[in-house]
Design an enzyme around this catalytic site. Sequence first.
Site, PDB file in Angstrom:
ATOM      1  N   HIS A  56       0.835  -1.209   0.000  1.00 45.74           N
ATOM      2  CA  HIS A  56       0.000   0.000   0.000  1.00 45.74           C
ATOM      3  C   HIS A  56       0.871   1.261   0.000  1.00 45.74           C
ATOM      4  CE1 HIS A  56      -4.007  -1.806   0.201  1.00 45.74           C
ATOM      5  NE2 HIS A  56      -3.424  -2.774   0.898  1.00 45.74           N
ATOM      6  N   SER A 114      -1.737 -11.274  -8.907  1.00 45.77           N
ATOM      7  CA  SER A 114      -1.690 -10.440 -10.111  1.00 45.77           C
ATOM      8  C   SER A 114      -1.869 -11.202 -11.417  1.00 45.77           C
ATOM      9  CB  SER A 114      -0.397  -9.616 -10.149  1.00 45.77           C
ATOM     10  OG  SER A 114      -0.413  -8.709  -9.105  1.00 45.77           O
ATOM     11  N   GLY A 162      -7.678 -14.342  -8.770  1.00 44.96           N
ATOM     12  CA  GLY A 162      -8.332 -13.843  -7.564  1.00 44.96           C
ATOM     13  C   GLY A 162      -7.587 -14.118  -6.272  1.00 44.96           C
ATOM     14  N   SER A 198      -4.290 -10.582 -13.280  1.00 43.69           N
ATOM     15  CA  SER A 198      -4.728  -9.545 -14.226  1.00 43.69           C
ATOM     16  C   SER A 198      -3.542  -8.856 -14.868  1.00 43.69           C
ATOM     17  CB  SER A 198      -5.557  -8.453 -13.546  1.00 43.69           C
ATOM     18  OG  SER A 198      -6.532  -8.992 -12.738  1.00 43.69           O
ATOM     19  N   GLY A 247      -4.678 -12.766  -5.454  1.00 47.38           N
ATOM     20  CA  GLY A 247      -3.804 -11.656  -5.086  1.00 47.38           C
ATOM     21  C   GLY A 247      -2.391 -11.831  -5.618  1.00 47.38           C
ATOM     22  N   ASP A 252       1.925  -3.950  -9.698  1.00 48.21           N
ATOM     23  CA  ASP A 252       1.711  -5.262 -10.321  1.00 48.21           C
ATOM     24  C   ASP A 252       2.140  -5.264 -11.785  1.00 48.21           C
ATOM     25  OD1 ASP A 252       0.526  -5.474  -7.853  1.00 48.21           O
ATOM     26  OD2 ASP A 252      -1.528  -5.538  -8.617  1.00 48.21           O
TER      27      ASP A 252
HETATM   28  C1  GLA Z   1      -2.950  -4.331  -5.129  1.00 49.38           C
HETATM   29  C2  GLA Z   1      -2.756  -3.223  -6.153  1.00 49.38           C
HETATM   30  C3  GLA Z   1      -1.324  -2.690  -6.110  1.00 49.38           C
HETATM   31  C4  GLA Z   1      -0.919  -2.327  -4.676  1.00 49.38           C
HETATM   32  C5  GLA Z   1      -1.261  -3.456  -3.710  1.00 49.38           C
HETATM   33  C6  GLA Z   1      -1.027  -3.073  -2.267  1.00 49.38           C
HETATM   34  O1  GLA Z   1      -2.168  -5.434  -5.489  1.00 49.38           O
HETATM   35  O2  GLA Z   1      -3.026  -3.705  -7.458  1.00 49.38           O
HETATM   36  O3  GLA Z   1      -1.191  -1.592  -6.967  1.00 49.38           O
HETATM   37  O4  GLA Z   1      -1.504  -1.122  -4.278  1.00 49.38           O
HETATM   38  O5  GLA Z   1      -2.603  -3.871  -3.839  1.00 49.38           O
HETATM   39  O6  GLA Z   1       0.325  -2.883  -2.022  1.00 49.38           O
END
Ligand code: GLA
Length: 381
Positions: free
Chosen positions: A35, A126, A122, A128, A124, A172
């Site tokens: 974040h 990435s 889904g 996408s 987390g 990501d």
């Molecule tokens: C998701 C978002 C990223 C980043 C993280 C948290 O993965 O796609 O851009 O903000 O949350 O670090």
Amino acid sequence: MSLESMVREVFTAKFGEAPAFIVRAPGRVNLIGEHTDYNDGFVFPMAINRATWIALRPRADKRVLAISLDMDDQREFSLNDLRRPADADWIDYLVGVAWALRERGYALRGWEGVAAGDVPIGAGLSSSAALELVTARAFFEVSDFEWDAAAMALACQAAENNWLGVNCGIMDQMISAAGVEDRALLIDCRSLETTSAPLPADTAVVILDTGTRRGLVDSAYNERRKQCEAAARHFGVSALRDVDETAFAERGHELDELSRKRARHVVTENERTLRARDAMRSGEAAALGKLMIASHISLRDDFEVSSPALDAIVDCANAEDACYGARMTGAGFGGCAVALARVDSAEAFAERVSAAYKSATGNQPTLYITRASRGAETVHP
Ligand code: GLA
């Protein structure tokens, strides 16, 4: 069969000749710096050895035809008629990337191909970003433009933000574009400058998927972004990246309690991420692990984006002797944690954490011992 052979074989069977190109782009796991990307700060992810692949050949017209083996679906669209979706489907990631590249002035040609991936959707990790970057790479191969990792990441982020309506930062897409084999990548999310560092010797990165998914993550994410922007305004800076620990100590007390906690996470997380770079440079696994543990506590208590399942799996991991440190990774509220473990006991570590977490929560986790891979690339020809 490897995914590369799979997309090659299905392509050949479908189109009656071998593909002209095979391209891939990986998912990611973030080691530390959570974040912080949308606060113009620092992140330290690595591209993982799970990716989306496309085998393709150019087309003479302005059409894209894609077959997804994962979705068991075939779709096509015209580059002359890009339509914004009401409800995003897998093909809309490809349409969105075409739109974003065109917006940036890239002249695109059509192509047809077969896609398949092994980045869990889904979770987390990435998936996408992997689909976006592999699409950009496919366009790069059939069109006539230069590949610049940062420019491609920005275009794919724009597709996600403005076409698919997901308000993510740059991490990501940037790591999927610019990952380096066997190394993690420190990314300055303001300048997009990257510095790679090898993981400490004798360590393994283990992804701990809690098996839980939370629906409200988008609204919570947008709320955190707003809180961070408001805190930055209070400090009179454009982003919390510009507030260091000294400035925070002097003026943090002027903020209300919630804003203070949110800002404190970002300020300390940026600091931890830079210290993680130093620890990685000097190969200090124990120091890196401690920073990861502190990151989790800050995400849990100050930023409040963890979940009982994430806390449980992180506790199970940290209880093991083989673990240097574990933390939630990605947006939070569910999905995955990441642990730095001793490589020689990584398998046993994964089994023990899996069993302990399952008996503590009743959830079935999935654990992946992973390696850092290269970012988006062409593997054939
Ligand atoms: C998701 C978002 C990223 C980043 C993280 C948290 O993965 O796609 O851009 O903000 O949350 O670090």
